[in-house]
Design an enzyme around this catalytic site. Structure first.
Site, PDB file in Angstrom:
ATOM      1  N   GLU B  43       0.850  -1.233   0.009  1.00 19.95           N
ATOM      2  CA  GLU B  43      -0.109  -0.149  -0.208  1.00 19.95           C
ATOM      3  C   GLU B  43       0.923   1.264  -0.106  1.00 19.95           C
ATOM      4  OE1 GLU B  43      -2.977  -0.090   3.181  1.00 19.95           O
ATOM      5  OE2 GLU B  43      -3.277  -2.245   2.800  1.00 19.95           O
ATOM      6  N   ASP B  54      -5.454   9.069  10.266  1.00 19.29           N
ATOM      7  CA  ASP B  54      -4.304   8.421  10.623  1.00 19.29           C
ATOM      8  C   ASP B  54      -3.425   8.883  12.032  1.00 19.29           C
ATOM      9  OD1 ASP B  54      -3.168   6.626   8.233  1.00 19.29           O
ATOM     10  OD2 ASP B  54      -3.529   8.711   7.365  1.00 19.29           O
TER      11      ASP B  54
END
Lengths: 401, 258
Positions: B43, B54
Site C-alpha cells: 500500500e 491516521d
C-alpha cells in the site's frame, strides 16, 4: 430569490459540505444527525435550552446603538449585537449548551473539543462543569502561548488541555487531533465542534444553535428602527458567529450581508487566513468548502493575529453563500484590525475581541462618510480580555510594567 | 489483469508505507526492500498535510515526506518506476480525497492505470463514492472498502455490495484508551463480513509484531493483515539512521511473513 433552504438532507449547501470522513466516523455522524433531527422536534429540549440561554448565558444579548462610533464614521447608524456580554465572553456558549444537551440525550459520557482563541474551549469547559462531564480540550501549542488567560480559565473549570504540537500548532491541527481522539474513542465520546465547519451535521447544527443571535437581532432592530437593517457585518473564521447573525436574514433580499475574513499580513501574501479571498474549493476536516491549499491540495498554514480566525478553511455554508453572491466577503489585515480594536475601545468603552475587530475595521474603512441614513448591525461576538497581551505586544505596550 | 483478483486464500500480507518517506530517494530504497520480500500487497500512502484518519506515526511520516515539497506527480512516478519489479504483488494506493480531486480524477487514473490494482480513499465514504467508482472500475482499479467496528450490519451490507479486491477491517477502533487487539471482537465482525462478501478480509490498524500476525491468523477468521505504522516506527526507533533502518525493516518483514 426562492426561500432559502439549505443544507440538503445529506448536508450539502449547493455543492459544498458533505461528509468526507473515514468509515470509523461515518456511523457516528449518521447517528448524530439522527439524534439531532429528533431533538429539533423535542419541546422539552427547546425549553431547557431557552431556559439556559436566559438564566445562564444572560440572553437576549442587547442591541447597542454605537453612537460615538457612528458619529466617527459619519455614515450609517451602527448597532452592536452584543454577544460579548454573554457568560464566558463570546457567542461560543450558545452552541456549546445546545450540543451538551444533545450529548446528554445521546448518553455520551466524555466531551472533547478543539479551540483556537480559547473561547470555544472555555465555553465547552464551562458547560462540562455545569453538566458534570469530563472535558478534554485540544489546543495548538502556539495558541496556548498567545491565549494564556483562556488556558487558565479552562483549567479552573476542570478541563484537561492537550497541547497539539503538529503542523502549524494552531486551530487546524487541534481539530485534526480532536478528530483522531474521536476515532479512537467513538463509543463514549461526544465531539463539540465550535464552528460551522467539519462534516455534516455540524455546519447545520452549529448554525442552528447560533441563529439565536440573528433571531434576537431581528426582533430588536424592528422594535427600535421599525425596519430591517440595511447591512449585516460579522467576522468569519470558520464562520459560526456570522452564520448565527446572517441565517435569520437570508430571505430578506434587501438586507446586504458582509463577512469579514482575516487577511493577516495581506490577502495576497502567504501569511493570511482569508480563505474565501485567497483560497479555492477543497476538502478539509470532512467538508468540501473553500480552503487555503497549494497545487497538490496540501492545506497551507493560515496566519492571523487573531487566534480565532487563524484557520485555513471556512464553513461550507459560507462557501455556498459566496458563490451564490448572497454574502460578500472581504479581508482585513492584522494592522487594520488592531487599529479598530483601539478605536472601538476609546469611542464606545467596549474592548472588542480581535475577531470582531476585523468586522469593525471593515465597517470603518468601507462606510466612512458613506451610506448615511442606513442601518448596520455588527456582531460584536467576543470581548477583548483574552487578547490584551497579544494586543499590547503588537501595539508596543509593555503589559508587565 | 488485476493482481488483487488472484490473492492467496490465507495469510495475506499487506505492507503500508508512505511515499517519499523519509526522502524521495530513500523512499525508493525502502519500497525496493519491501518488494524484494514479495508481499501480497504493497500500500502506497500519498502524503497529505492533514491526515486526520491516521495515527501520529504515519502523520509524522507524511510530514517528513512533505518537507521537501514532494508532489503528487512525484509519488505517482515513484510507484510507476517500482511497478517494473512488481511481479505478483498487488499495488494499492492509500490517500485522501483532496489529493485526487486537486490532481484531477482522470489525470490521476491515467497515471496509475495498469500499474495500480486498487485504491483506498480514506475519507471517501460510500455515500460519496459514485462518481469516482465508475471511472475506477472502467480502468480495472478496485475501490477498496473500509469497515470499522462501528459499522452495523445494515450499513455493512450496503457497503459490501459488489466489493472487489479485499475488505479492510479497521481493528483497533473504538477500544477506549487502549490499542490492544480484541481478537474476540475481530473474529465476530470478520465472520459477519464474510457472510456478506466473498473477497478476502484483511485486518489493519494496531498490528505491531510477529505475534500479532500469528494471533490474527490463529484466533480469527481473517484472511490476512495490513502492517503500516509498525514499519515506519522502526525508523524512529533506530534514531533515523537510514542504513540501519533498511536492515531492521528487512528483519521485521522476514518475521511477519508467516
Amino acid at each position: 430569490m426562492k426561500t432559502y433552504k439549505q443544507p440538503s438532507t445529506v448536508g450539502r449547501f449547493g455543492e459544498f459540505g458533505g461528509m468526507y470522513v473515514s468509515e470509523t466516523l461515518m456511523p457516528l455522524l449518521l447517528d448524530l444527525d439522527k439524534s439531532y433531527k429528533k431533538i429539533q422536534k423535542d419541546k422539552k429540549f427547546k425549553k431547557e435550552l431557552n431556559d439556559l440561554f436566559k438564566n445562564y448565558v444572560g440572553r437576549p444579548s442587547s442591541l447597542h446603538y454605537a453612537k460615538n462610533l457612528s458619529k466617527f464614521i459619519n455614515g450609517p447608524k451602527v448597532y452592536f449585537k452584543r454577544d460579548e456580554l454573554n457568560h464566558t465572553g463570546a457567542h461560543k456558549i450558545n452552541n456549546c449548551l445546545g450540543q451538551i444537551l444533545l450529548a446528554k440525550k445521546m448518553g455520551k459520557t466524555r466531551i472533547i473539543a478543539e479551540t483556537g482563541a480559547g473561547q470555544h474551549g472555555v465555553a465547552t469547559a464551562t458547560v462540562c462543569a455545569l453538566f458534570g462531564f469530563p472535558c478534554y480540550i485540544y489546543m495548538g501549542s502556539k495558541d496556548i502561548e498567545r491565549q494564556k488567560p483562556n488556558v487558565f480559565r479552562m483549567k479552573l473549570l476542570g478541563a484537561k488541555i492537550i497541547p497539539v504540537e503538529s503542523g502549524s500548532k494552531s486551530l487546524k491541527d487541534a481539530m485534526n487531533e480532536a478528530l483522531r481522539d474521536w476515532i479512537k474513542n467513538v463509543r463514549d465520546t461526544f465531539y463539540i465542534i465550535g464552528s460551522t465547519a467539519g462534516p455534516h451535521p455540524y455546519p447545520k447544527m452549529v448554525r442552528d444553535f447560533q441563529s439565536v443571535i440573528g433571531k434576537e437581532a431581528r426582533e430588536q432592530i424592528l422594535k427600535v428602527e421599525k425596519k430591517l437593517p440595511d447591512y449585516l457585518i460579522a467576522c468569519v473564521g470558520g464562520g459560526s458567529n456570522a452564520m448565527g447573525l446572517f441565517y435569520p436574514f437570508l430571505n430578506d433580499k434587501k438586507v446586504k450581508i458582509i463577512g469579514v475574513e482575516a487577511a493577516g499580513r495581506g490577502a495576497k501574501t502567504e501569511e493570511t487566513a482569508a480563505t474565501m479571498t485567497s483560497g479555492t474549493p477543497g476538502i478539509l476536516h470532512g467538508s468540501y468548502s473553500y480552503v487555503l491549499q497549494d497545487n497538490d491540495g496540501q492545506i497551507k498554514e493560515a496566519h492571523s493575529i487573531s487566534a480565532g480566525l487563524d484557520y485555513p478553511g471556512v464553513g461550507p455554508e459560507h462557501s455556498y453563500l459566496k458563490d451564490i453572491k448572497r454574502v460578500k466577503y472581504f479581508g482585513i489585515t492584522d494592522k487594520e484590525a488592531l487599529e479598530a480594536f483601539q478605536t472601538c475601545s476609546k469611542l464606545e468603552g467596549i474592548i472588542p475581541a480581535l475577531e470582531p475587530s476585523h468586522a469593525l475595521a471593515y465597517l470603518i474603512k468601507a462606510f466612512k462618510n458613506k451610506h448615511k441614513n442606513k442601518v448596520v448591525i455588527l456582531n460584536l461576538c467576543g470581548r477583548g480580555d483574552k487578547d490584551l497581551f497579544t494586543a499590547a505586544k503588537a501595539i508596543g505596550f509593555d503589559a508587565d510594567e | 489483469m488485476n493482481n488483487l483478483d488472484s490473492l492467496p486464500k490465507k495469510k495475506i500480507l499487506s505492507l503500508f508505507m508512505t511515499c517519499g518517506f523519509p526522502t524521495l530517494n530513500q523512499s525508493k530504497k525502502v519500497f525496493n526492500e519491501m518488494l524484494s520480500h514479495q508481499p501480497d500487497i504493497i500500500e502506497f500512502g500519498l502524503p497529505f498535510s492533514d491526515p486526520m484518519a491516521d495515527g501520529p506515526i504515519i502523520q509524522e511520516a507524511n510530514k517528513l515526506a512533505l518537507r521537501s515539497k514532494l508532489s503528487t506527480q512525484q509519488s505517482l512516478n515513484l510507484i510507476k518506476e517500482l511497478s517494473k519489479s512488481k511481479n505478483n504483488t498487488s499495488f494499492v494506493i492509500m490517500c485522501y480525497l483532496n489529493t485526487v480531486r486537486k490532481f484531477g480524477l482522470n489525470k490521476f487514473i491515467k497515471n496509475i492505470k495498469s500499474i495500480v490494482d486498487g485504491i483506498i480513499i480514506v475519507d471517501l465514504p460510500f455515500e460519496e463514492e459514485d462518481a469516482i467508482k465508475k471511472s475506477l472500475s472502467k480502468n480495472n482499479i478496485h475501490l477498496i472498502k473500509l469497515i470499522s467496528p462501528m459499522t452495523d450490519k445494515k450499513r455493512s451490507k450496503k457497503l459490501l455490495k459488489n466489493s472487489k479486491g479485499f475488505i479492510y477491517y479497521i481493528s483497533a477502533t473504538g477500544i477506549t484508551g487502549s490499542n490492544k487487539l480484541d481478537y474476540k471482537e475481530i473474529n465476530k465482525n470478520v465472520k459477519s463480513i464474510k457472510k456478506m462478501s466473498s473477497v478476502p478480509v484483511l485486518v489493519g490498524f494496531g498490528i505491531k509484531s510477529k505475534k500479532d500476525v500469528i494471533d490474527i491468523s490463529k484466533k480469527t477468521n481473517a484472511d490476512g493483515v495490513v502492517i503500516g505504522s509498525a514499519l515506519i516506527q522502526k525508523y524512529f526507533d533506530i534514531k533515523m539512521d537510514f542504513n540501519k533502518y533498511l536492515k531492521s525493516l528487512k528483519k521485521f518483514i522476514q518475521e511477519v511473513k508467516i
